[in-house]
Design a protein around this motif. Structure first.
Motif, PDB file in Angstrom:
ATOM      1  N   ASP A 139      27.735  47.165  34.558  1.00 43.41           N
ATOM      2  CA  ASP A 139      27.821  47.527  33.355  1.00 43.41           C
ATOM      3  C   ASP A 139      26.911  48.811  32.886  1.00 43.41           C
ATOM      4  O   ASP A 139      25.720  48.583  32.905  1.00 43.41           O
ATOM      5  N   ASP A 140      27.347  50.033  32.793  1.00 40.17           N
ATOM      6  CA  ASP A 140      28.502  50.610  32.992  1.00 40.17           C
ATOM      7  C   ASP A 140      28.539  51.670  33.987  1.00 40.17           C
ATOM      8  O   ASP A 140      28.543  52.941  33.450  1.00 40.17           O
ATOM      9  N   ASN A 141      28.490  51.353  35.128  1.00 39.56           N
ATOM     10  CA  ASN A 141      28.633  52.427  36.272  1.00 39.56           C
ATOM     11  C   ASN A 141      28.908  51.949  37.403  1.00 39.56           C
ATOM     12  O   ASN A 141      28.809  50.534  37.613  1.00 39.56           O
ATOM     13  N   PHE A 142      29.206  53.004  38.285  1.00 41.11           N
ATOM     14  CA  PHE A 142      29.385  52.561  39.962  1.00 41.11           C
ATOM     15  C   PHE A 142      28.299  52.833  40.544  1.00 41.11           C
ATOM     16  O   PHE A 142      27.846  54.037  40.517  1.00 41.11           O
ATOM     17  N   ASN A 143      27.932  51.825  41.415  1.00 36.77           N
ATOM     18  CA  ASN A 143      26.571  52.220  42.248  1.00 36.77           C
ATOM     19  C   ASN A 143      26.966  51.869  43.668  1.00 36.77           C
ATOM     20  O   ASN A 143      27.271  50.583  44.052  1.00 36.77           O
ATOM     21  N   LEU A 144      26.880  52.470  44.527  1.00 38.58           N
ATOM     22  CA  LEU A 144      26.701  53.945  44.304  1.00 38.58           C
ATOM     23  C   LEU A 144      27.849  54.766  44.055  1.00 38.58           C
ATOM     24  O   LEU A 144      29.084  54.596  44.457  1.00 38.58           O
ATOM     25  N   PRO A 145      27.764  55.716  43.182  1.00 38.02           N
ATOM     26  CA  PRO A 145      28.868  56.355  42.699  1.00 38.02           C
ATOM     27  C   PRO A 145      29.759  57.300  43.639  1.00 38.02           C
ATOM     28  O   PRO A 145      30.941  57.482  43.481  1.00 38.02           O
ATOM     29  N   ASP A 146      28.817  57.884  44.593  1.00 38.55           N
ATOM     30  CA  ASP A 146      29.887  58.847  45.594  1.00 38.55           C
ATOM     31  C   ASP A 146      29.276  58.509  46.992  1.00 38.55           C
ATOM     32  O   ASP A 146      28.246  58.708  47.300  1.00 38.55           O
ATOM     33  N   ILE A 147      30.462  58.085  47.684  1.00 40.91           N
ATOM     34  CA  ILE A 147      30.087  57.454  48.862  1.00 40.91           C
ATOM     35  C   ILE A 147      31.142  58.311  49.862  1.00 40.91           C
ATOM     36  O   ILE A 147      31.982  58.902  49.667  1.00 40.91           O
ATOM     37  N   ASN A 154      36.990  50.472  55.463  1.00 35.69           N
ATOM     38  CA  ASN A 154      37.135  49.927  54.320  1.00 35.69           C
ATOM     39  C   ASN A 154      36.048  50.109  53.425  1.00 35.69           C
ATOM     40  O   ASN A 154      34.905  50.407  53.637  1.00 35.69           O
ATOM     41  N   VAL A 155      36.497  50.296  51.976  1.00 38.31           N
ATOM     42  CA  VAL A 155      35.194  50.341  50.865  1.00 38.31           C
ATOM     43  C   VAL A 155      35.531  49.150  50.080  1.00 38.31           C
ATOM     44  O   VAL A 155      36.688  48.903  49.806  1.00 38.31           O
ATOM     45  N   THR A 156      34.669  48.509  49.717  1.00 37.59           N
ATOM     46  CA  THR A 156      34.917  47.252  48.933  1.00 37.59           C
ATOM     47  C   THR A 156      33.972  47.298  47.742  1.00 37.59           C
ATOM     48  O   THR A 156      32.789  47.901  47.458  1.00 37.59           O
ATOM     49  N   TRP A 157      34.639  47.223  46.589  1.00 40.31           N
ATOM     50  CA  TRP A 157      34.284  47.194  45.073  1.00 40.31           C
ATOM     51  C   TRP A 157      34.072  45.832  44.427  1.00 40.31           C
ATOM     52  O   TRP A 157      34.784  44.998  44.762  1.00 40.31           O
ATOM     53  N   THR A 158      32.665  45.529  44.151  1.00 36.68           N
ATOM     54  CA  THR A 158      32.316  44.084  43.888  1.00 36.68           C
ATOM     55  C   THR A 158      31.725  44.180  42.378  1.00 36.68           C
ATOM     56  O   THR A 158      30.925  44.881  42.020  1.00 36.68           O
ATOM     57  N   ARG A 159      32.572  43.447  41.533  1.00 37.83           N
ATOM     58  CA  ARG A 159      31.975  43.053  40.325  1.00 37.83           C
ATOM     59  C   ARG A 159      30.524  42.607  40.196  1.00 37.83           C
ATOM     60  O   ARG A 159      30.258  41.263  40.589  1.00 37.83           O
ATOM     61  N   THR A 160      29.740  43.312  39.592  1.00 40.00           N
ATOM     62  CA  THR A 160      28.187  42.754  39.375  1.00 40.00           C
ATOM     63  C   THR A 160      27.845  42.722  37.924  1.00 40.00           C
ATOM     64  O   THR A 160      26.820  42.149  37.637  1.00 40.00           O
ATOM     65  N   GLY A 161      28.716  43.345  36.977  1.00 44.68           N
ATOM     66  CA  GLY A 161      28.450  43.413  35.794  1.00 44.68           C
ATOM     67  C   GLY A 161      29.475  42.267  35.104  1.00 44.68           C
ATOM     68  O   GLY A 161      30.182  41.494  35.548  1.00 44.68           O
ATOM     69  N   VAL A 162      29.329  42.398  33.581  1.00 48.47           N
ATOM     70  CA  VAL A 162      30.053  41.308  32.863  1.00 48.47           C
ATOM     71  C   VAL A 162      31.057  42.013  32.127  1.00 48.47           C
ATOM     72  O   VAL A 162      32.312  41.222  31.696  1.00 48.47           O
ATOM     73  N   ASN A 163      31.093  43.073  31.789  1.00 43.71           N
ATOM     74  CA  ASN A 163      32.175  43.960  31.083  1.00 43.71           C
ATOM     75  C   ASN A 163      33.271  44.187  31.876  1.00 43.71           C
ATOM     76  O   ASN A 163      33.469  43.764  33.153  1.00 43.71           O
ATOM     77  N   HIS A 164      34.292  44.554  31.207  1.00 46.95           N
ATOM     78  CA  HIS A 164      35.608  44.547  31.672  1.00 46.95           C
ATOM     79  C   HIS A 164      35.962  45.913  32.463  1.00 46.95           C
ATOM     80  O   HIS A 164      35.930  47.009  31.644  1.00 46.95           O
TER      81      HIS A 164
END
Ligand SMILES: [Cu+2]
Length: 220
Positions: A139-147, A154-164
Motif C-alpha cells: 500500500d501503495d507501491n511495488f517492492n521492488l519496482p524494477d527487477i 518466474n516472477v511472483t507478485w505477493t499481496r502484502t498490503g490491504v488495499n485493492h
C-alpha cells in the motif's frame, strides 16, 4: 545605469563569440574522453543498457567532429563484442558504439583513433542473471519496482498490503494480460506468478493508484 549595463553585456557576448568555435575550427584531435557507458554491471551475453561513447577533443579541449574511432574488446576471447567496430564523431565530437557482454565477469573495451597515444579504456562487469523474481504488492507501491530476470524465469507478485491492487501490463515486447487483482471482499489473489519468455522490458501499473508502477526486464 541601464545603458552601461547593456554595453557591458554586449562586450561580454562579443568577447565570448571571438574566442568560441565560430571563428576557429577545432584543431586535430589530441585525445578521447569517455563520455558515457563506462563501469556498467549487466548480465552475461546481453547488450549493455547504455551505449559506450567518447568525445574527441583538440589541444584546447574543443570537441572535434569527423574523427574515425575504432572500438575493440581487449579482454580475452569470449568477452563479447562491440557493434559497430568503427564510428565517426558527430558535430559535438561524440562517437558511440553498442557493447554486448560475453561470458566473462570483466570486459574491457578500448576506443582509439589513428595517432592517439593512449586509448580510452572502458571496464564492464558481467554476472549471471537472477532465475526468479519476487515483488511485494504493498500500500501503495511495488517492492521492488524494477527487477531483472533471465528469460523463462518466474516472477511472483505477493499481496502484502490491504488495499485493492492490480498488476496491469501497459508496454513491452507484447502486452500481457492483467495477472493480479486483489479483492477486499473475496480475498482473492494473494499471490500470482508469470514467466517471461521473450526478452525485453515489460512495464506494468496498478490502475487503482497513480504512480504505482513497476517493470520486469527479461534478459538472455
Ligand atoms: Cu494499487
Amino acid at each position: 545605469m541601464t545603458t552601461k549595463r547593456v554595453i557591458t553585456l554586449v562586450a561580454a557576448v562579443s568577447a565570448w563569440a571571438c574566442s568560441g568555435d565560430s571563428t576557429q575550427p577545432p584543431g586535430p584531435p589530441l585525445d578521447l574522453m569517455k563520455s558515457g557507458g563506462d563501469g556498467q554491471s549487466w548480465y552475461f551475453n546481453n547488450r549493455l543498457p547504455t551505449p559506450l561513447s567518447v568525445t574527441a577533443v583538440d589541444a584546447s579541449s574543443r570537441p572535434v567532429p569527423g574523427v574515425v574511432v575504432t572500438w575493440a574488446v581487449t579482454s580475452s576471447a569470449g568477452s563479447g563484442a562491440v557493434n559497430p567496430q568503427q564510428s565517426t564523431t558527430d558535430a559535438g565530437g561524440v562517437a558511440t558504439t553498442t557493447d554486448s557482454l560475453g561470458a566473462s565477469t570483466t570486459q574491457t573495451v578500448s576506443a582509439s583513433f589513428t595517432g592517439l597515444q593512449s586509448a580510452a579504456t572502458f571496464t564492464e562487469i558481467g554476472s549471471a542473471p537472477p532465475t526468479s523474481g519476487a515483488v511485494d504488492v504493498r500500500d501503495d507501491n511495488f517492492n521492488l519496482p524494477d527487477i531483472v530476470v533471465q528469460t523463462g524465469s518466474n516472477v511472483t507478485w505477493t499481496r502484502t498490503g490491504v488495499n485493492h491492487h492490480n498488476v496491469t501490463f501497459v508496454s513491452g515486447p507484447s502486452i500481457l494480460s492483467k495477472i493480479f487483482e486483489t479483492d477486499l471482499e473475496n480475498g482473492t489473489a494473494t499471490s500470482r506468478t508469470r514467466s517471461f519468455a521473450v526478452p525485453g522490458t515489460y512495464r506494468y501499473s496498478c490502475t487503482n493508484h497513480a504512480n504505482m508502477n513497476g517493470s520486469v526486464t527479461a534478459v538472455h
